[in-house]
Motif scaffolding. Structure first.
Motif, PDB file in Angstrom:
ATOM      1  N   PRO A 310       0.397  -1.276   0.075  1.00  0.00           N
ATOM      2  CA  PRO A 310      -0.030   0.365   0.132  1.00  0.00           C
ATOM      3  C   PRO A 310       0.295   1.322  -0.062  1.00  0.00           C
ATOM      4  N   ILE A 311      -0.046   2.433  -0.136  1.00  0.00           N
ATOM      5  CA  ILE A 311       0.458   3.659  -0.562  1.00  0.00           C
ATOM      6  C   ILE A 311       0.052   4.817  -0.584  1.00  0.00           C
ATOM      7  N   GLY A 312       0.361   5.771   0.886  1.00  0.00           N
ATOM      8  CA  GLY A 312      -0.448   6.814   0.861  1.00  0.00           C
ATOM      9  C   GLY A 312      -0.399   8.182   0.269  1.00  0.00           C
ATOM     10  N   VAL A 313      -1.054   9.106   0.288  1.00  0.00           N
ATOM     11  CA  VAL A 313      -0.923  10.428  -0.166  1.00  0.00           C
ATOM     12  C   VAL A 313       0.470  11.140  -0.862  1.00  0.00           C
ATOM     13  N   VAL A 314       1.303  11.118   0.611  1.00  0.00           N
ATOM     14  CA  VAL A 314       2.046  11.060  -0.473  1.00  0.00           C
ATOM     15  C   VAL A 314       3.668   9.968  -0.923  1.00  0.00           C
ATOM     16  N   PRO A 420      10.249   5.340   1.706  1.00  0.00           N
ATOM     17  CA  PRO A 420       8.914   5.239   0.032  1.00  0.00           C
ATOM     18  C   PRO A 420       9.755   4.858  -1.519  1.00  0.00           C
ATOM     19  N   ILE A 421       8.500   3.955  -1.801  1.00  0.00           N
ATOM     20  CA  ILE A 421       8.322   3.194  -3.198  1.00  0.00           C
ATOM     21  C   ILE A 421       9.075   3.814  -4.052  1.00  0.00           C
ATOM     22  N   THR A 422       9.459   4.211  -5.046  1.00  0.00           N
ATOM     23  CA  THR A 422      10.028   4.991  -6.420  1.00  0.00           C
ATOM     24  C   THR A 422      10.197   4.000  -7.580  1.00  0.00           C
ATOM     25  N   LEU A 423      10.421   5.099  -8.275  1.00  0.00           N
ATOM     26  CA  LEU A 423      10.532   4.859 -10.131  1.00  0.00           C
ATOM     27  C   LEU A 423      11.842   4.065  -9.894  1.00  0.00           C
TER      28      LEU A 423
END
Length: 424
Positions: A310-314, A420-423
């Motif tokens: 899951p990932i949030g707004v940020v 964070p999750i990044t590309l």
């Protein structure tokens, strides 16, 4: 139903203006919004126990605050006095509009702008089959050699280790089925086992992949387009072990890598595409509870973040910024990503808000449906209508759900900032 407030956001009011009997405004915390309807909680039922307990006192306090909004002129305009089907319509309206926006944004993206698709054009055809993680891959990179010329152990616990050619259980990698059948980079697969496929349709590569995986050791007929001409090829995928969510399974392996493209889809593709997205979204919502422990470890213990978690707004904002910063993406591709993101957010809000849990909209819908079912059962038994369902009794559940939601939002915020999750 009388609506005293229509607010965007939560917390202290930043700006508001009254029009008629409704106050429209903006609150300080932009994490949603609400419409306050008079009489969401009905009066206490006759014969309700008045024995003082902490829970009953809490429910009575909540009921009293809700009924304070009811004016003498509100007779017939309170929420609980309306027929069950009207309450279902009102409480479904918000999620329904999220669904409408999702369909609208997906339709514009797919049919007018285009979307990223995995095409059936072949990009790579490895000359041989090398086990994942084989030692020969690193040796080939270090010595600038062809990995297909390096002999490896063919089976057993040491499979993939470099060995001396001619020794037992040692040989050069076998040719890939695709290369052996004559497939080349640039070929476009236009039919599989007699079934035509659209090279740029959103589900065509999935169809090709499923046909390959289901044909281990069996001939598979392909029609490919090369230099404007169509050619018939017969390939025989070899057995391969593929990791899935349910564990390793045996599947066919051909040895082709597809080209990723950008293309518009036809209107006829919309139902299938939307059904796929809904199915994936439901699956991700179901998986959230089991992914929370890993999210906690990633946020506070430094564990690597699950790229499919899951990932949030940020996190959404961060990934959006990365996408818009990629110069190789065209304006159409960036706009497609933006609208797809809006569509996905609205779709998740639709699904989430319809969960039959109070205080979500779905909880109110479930309460109205339960009230109707209870009324029908009472009528069949010749008993009087029990009346409105007392949703005040679910207030403890509402506070627990709200607390869990706030905790998850906070956990996502921390994880999106520190890990964070990044590309990349």
């Amino acid at each position: 139903m009388r609506v005293p407030q229509f607010m965007v956001g939560f917390g202290p009011t930043v700006f508001s203006r009254r029009r008629g009997e409704t106050e429209y405004g903006v609150k300080a915390i932009p994490l949603g919004g609400y419409v306050r309807i008079v009489g969401m909680i009905p009066p206490a039922e006759e014969g309700e126990s008045r024995r003082a307990t902490r829970m009953r006192s809490f429910i009575a306090e909540v009921r009293g605050q809700a009924l304070n909004d009811v004016l003498p002129s509100d007779a017939g305009r309170v929420f609980y006095a309306k027929p069950w089907w009207q309450r279902v319509i009102v409480m479904s309206a918000g999620p329904f509009h999220n669904l409408v926006l999702a369909v609208l944004f997906f339709t514009i993206t797919l049919t007018a702008i285009g979307t990223t698709v995995i095409t059936t054009q072949v990009q790579t055809v490895p000359a041989c089959v090398v086990p994942a993680g084989a030692e020969s891959i690193a040796v080939a990179d270090a010595q600038d050699r062809d990995v297909c010329d390096i002999p490896i152990v063919t089976s057993g616990a040491d499979a993939g280790q470099v060995c001396e050619e001619g020794s037992p259980n040692c040989a050069r990698p076998v040719p890939s089925p695709a290369a052996e059948a004559g497939l080349r980079p640039g070929d476009t697969i236009v039919a599989v086992d007699g079934q035509p496929v659209d090279p740029t349709a959103h589900d065509s590569w999935t169809a090709v992949q499923q046909a390959i995986r289901g044909s281990a050791g069996e001939p598979l007929d392909l029609v490919v387009e090369r230099d404007g001409e169509r050619r018939d090829l017969t390939v025989t995928p070899i057995e391969n072990v593929v990791a899935t969510e349910d564990g390793p399974v045996t599947a066919g392996y051909l040895g082709v890598g597809p080209v990723v493209g950008f293309a518009r889809q036809s209107v006829a593709d919309l139902p299938g595409y939307f059904g796929m997205v809904v199915s994936q979204s439901v699956q991700r919502l179901i998986e959230i509870p089991e992914k929370v422990p890993q999210l906690f470890r990633a946020a506070f213990l430094g564990e690597e973040r699950d790229q499919n978690g899951p990932i949030g707004v940020v996190g959404v904002g961060r990934i959006s910024g990365e996408v818009f910063a990629i110069q190789e993406f065209s304006g159409a591709e960036k706009l497609s990503f933006f609208l797809s993101l809006l569509a996905s957010v609205n779709l998740v809000l639709f699904l989430f808000n319809l969960l039959p849990i109070y205080p979500l909209d779905g909880g109110h819908v479930a309460g109205a449906l339960y009230e109707k079912a209870r009324s029908v059962v009472a009528r069949l038994r010749g008993r009087p209508d029990p009346g409105p369902f007392d949703i005040a009794r679910l207030m403890p559940v509402a506070y627990v759900v709200a607390g869990l939601f706030i905790a998850l939002s906070g956990l996502l915020l921390v994880a999106d900032v520190v890990n964070p999750i990044t590309l990349q």
